[in-house]
Enzyme design. Structure first.
Site, mmCIF file in Angstrom:
data_model
loop_
_atom_site.group_PDB
_atom_site.id
_atom_site.type_symbol
_atom_site.label_atom_id
_atom_site.label_comp_id
_atom_site.label_asym_id
_atom_site.label_seq_id
_atom_site.Cartn_x
_atom_site.Cartn_y
_atom_site.Cartn_z
ATOM 1 N N LYS A 176 0.828 -1.212 0.000
ATOM 2 C CA LYS A 176 0.000 0.000 0.000
ATOM 3 C C LYS A 176 0.856 1.254 0.000
ATOM 4 O O LYS A 176 0.399 2.325 -0.402
ATOM 5 C CB LYS A 176 -0.927 0.013 1.218
ATOM 6 C CG LYS A 176 -2.071 -0.960 1.122
ATOM 7 C CD LYS A 176 -3.161 -0.628 2.110
ATOM 8 C CE LYS A 176 -3.833 0.665 1.740
ATOM 9 N NZ LYS A 176 -4.999 0.959 2.583
ATOM 10 N N ARG A 177 2.097 1.124 0.454
ATOM 11 C CA ARG A 177 2.997 2.275 0.472
ATOM 12 C C ARG A 177 3.554 2.603 -0.910
ATOM 13 O O ARG A 177 4.069 3.692 -1.134
ATOM 14 C CB ARG A 177 4.144 2.025 1.456
ATOM 15 C CG ARG A 177 3.699 1.956 2.916
ATOM 16 C CD ARG A 177 4.886 1.797 3.849
ATOM 17 N NE ARG A 177 5.561 0.525 3.634
ATOM 18 C CZ ARG A 177 5.215 -0.618 4.221
ATOM 19 N NH1 ARG A 177 4.188 -0.638 5.059
ATOM 20 N NH2 ARG A 177 5.879 -1.735 3.989
#
Length: 488
Positions: free
Chosen positions: A252-253
């Site tokens: 998700k980063r």
């Protein structure tokens, strides 16, 4: 789907939704959107709104779910706690679940002992058959139990729609928790209960949840036994991971994972969905670009590749560019208008004149655009007020030197004397005055004029841009470029 507690929904989530949606549409089924928001500490209204916003933009509409309703609602799990409490009670009464008083420290100690002895860690059944005296002793200590499901002592085999037959041995699927000691139901209970009550027939989900499937299959049997649902166990298909750079799971980063970021960057929903469909599936061996309706027509879940799929931003952009070029001009123009509004180039109240300019300019940029995000830089010079018009300093320094200003002056004088103001006459006038009379190569002739008129060395085709800009504004910009050079 669970509302993402942080950041934008993940592109892998979109790929999962797309495959479910296409599967349901292909078979004439019902696409159900259920919101897994029982974790009230992590899920927020903002994250829920982001999910709804994303799938609305993508056009992955649901037949049952939030906002549209259905016969099996409510579709937000946070509104179904009484249902889960009742099912939990019935499972306990039927002997299919039991109270477990083991503390976290005790569980970890026993797991560590299992690992040191070469055994698989996992719950060892300590509280399966407690005596009344043992229960009273634990409660006298103030312990509050979790509710744990009693797994059957047999292998569990199922036919995965993506991976084929899979078998889990009982030692690898220990008894698991259904309800926390605060009475809060867990995913392991609420999803199978909802599947049973909503008569779900097929579930396509990420590979990361594969280990929970044998637990759920055993729970479906127990639910059927106590009369919850119609006794049908869904068929499962576990989709491959979406990988990022370095062959690592796309986090998700990672910026590529931000699904809503693609909308903000000007991707078309058609382009993004087309590319995400390719992360595990193909419409044909020699074809990458297709519409969502074409996907629905031929989608076969058995043809999904179980191996991890790598997200390639360059290919995603290329697919999107193909969809930009395929759009009808008026359709693309209206999407550009909306993106120009988001970028602040146009206000919320677009004038008829501004809309007409965008529609007229769209054919000039359609073949050059990869995303709508390129539209502001390409078209702003046509829409901005003259007192707000600026030129890129780097392009000015490179092209509007002494020689460049002389070219701009010659272009101004030639165009000022032109009798017509059409693309064809402008083309002929500038080629005659700059290429033939001054002996310049076209690149050297038209580059300075482009920067003077549009503010940038990259713009829509020059002659068409001049026609759209109009005689008065074009001549004024050519004159102001000279004045700026003289003042500088």
């Amino acid at each position: 789907m669970a509302p993402s507690p942080t950041g934008s929904p993940h592109v892998g989530l979109v790929r999962t939704a797309l495959y479910n949606w296409a599967f349901a549409r292909h078979h004439g089924g019902t696409f159900v959107f259920r919101v897994e928001d029982t974790d009230t500490a992590r899920n927020t209204q903002e994250s829920y709104d982001a999910l709804i916003d994303l799938f609305t933009w993508l056009g992955l509409t649901w037949d049952e779910g939030p906002d549209v309703g259905g016969d099996f609602g409510p579709y937000r799990q946070s509104e179904r706690f009484e249902i889960y409490a009742d099912v939990a009670r019935r499972l306990r009464e039927a002997g299919r679940a039991y109270d477990c008083y083991c503390s976290t420290e005790e569980l970890e100690a026993r797991n560590e002992a299992a690992r040191s002895e070469g055994r698989a860690p996992g719950y060892d059944g300590h509280c399966r058959d407690l005596s009344e005296e043992q229960v009273q002793a634990y409660e006298a200590e103030g312990r509050k139990p979790v509710l744990r499901f009693r797994m059957p002592d047999r292998a569990i085999t199922f036919d995965d729609l993506v991976r084929g037959e899979i078998t889990f041995q009982p030692e690898n699927v220990p008894d698991f928790v259904l309800v926390r000691n605060n009475g809060h139901p867990l995913y392991t209970l609420v999803n199978p209960v909802d599947d049973a009550l909503m008569e779900i027939t097929h579930v396509l989900r990420g590979e990361d949840i594969l280990s929970s499937t044998p637990r759920q299959i055993a729970l479906y049997d127990a639910l059927a036994e106590i009369g919850v649902g119609n006794g049908t166990t869904p068929q499962f298909g576990h989709l491959p991971y979406v990988m990022g750079q370095g062959n690592k799971k796309l986090s998700k980063r990672d910026p590529e994972a931000n699904a809503l970021g693609y909308r903000d960057a000007g991707f078309l929903p058609e382009g993004l969905l087309n590319y995400l469909a390719l992360l595990g599936w193909a419409i044909a061996e020699d074809r990458d670009v297709f519409g969502i309706d074409e996907m629905v027509e031929v989608f076969d879940i058995r043809r999904v590749n179980p191996n991890p799929a790598r997200f390639d931003l360059k290919k995603c952009e290329a697919i999107n560019a193909s969809h930009v070029r395929a759009l009808a001009v008026d359709d693309l123009a209206e999407r550009i208008v909306a993106h120009l509004q988001r970028a602040g180039v146009l206000s919320a109240d677009v004038t008829d004149e501004q809309r007409a300019v965008v529609h007229a300019a769209t054919p000039l940029v359609q073949e050059r655009m990869v995303t709508l995000d390129e539209a502001p830089a390409m078209l702003e010079f046509l829409l901005v007020d003259e007192d707000a018009f600026t030129r890129d300093p780097a392009d000015v320094a490179k092209l509007l030197d002494e020689q460049g200003v002389a070219v701009v002056r010659a272009a101004h004088d030639a165009l000022a004397a032109a009798s017509e103001w059409t693309t064809e006459s402008i083309d002929a006038t500038l080629r005659r005055s700059l290429v033939e009379e001054l002996g310049l190569k076209p690149r050297n002739a038209f580059g300075p004029v482009r920067v003077a008129l549009t503010g940038r060395k990259v713009s829509p085709p020059l002659f068409e841009s001049l026609e759209l800009l109009g005689r008065e504004r074009s001549l004024a910009r050519l004159a102001s470029a000279q004045q700026e050079a003289d003042a500088g």
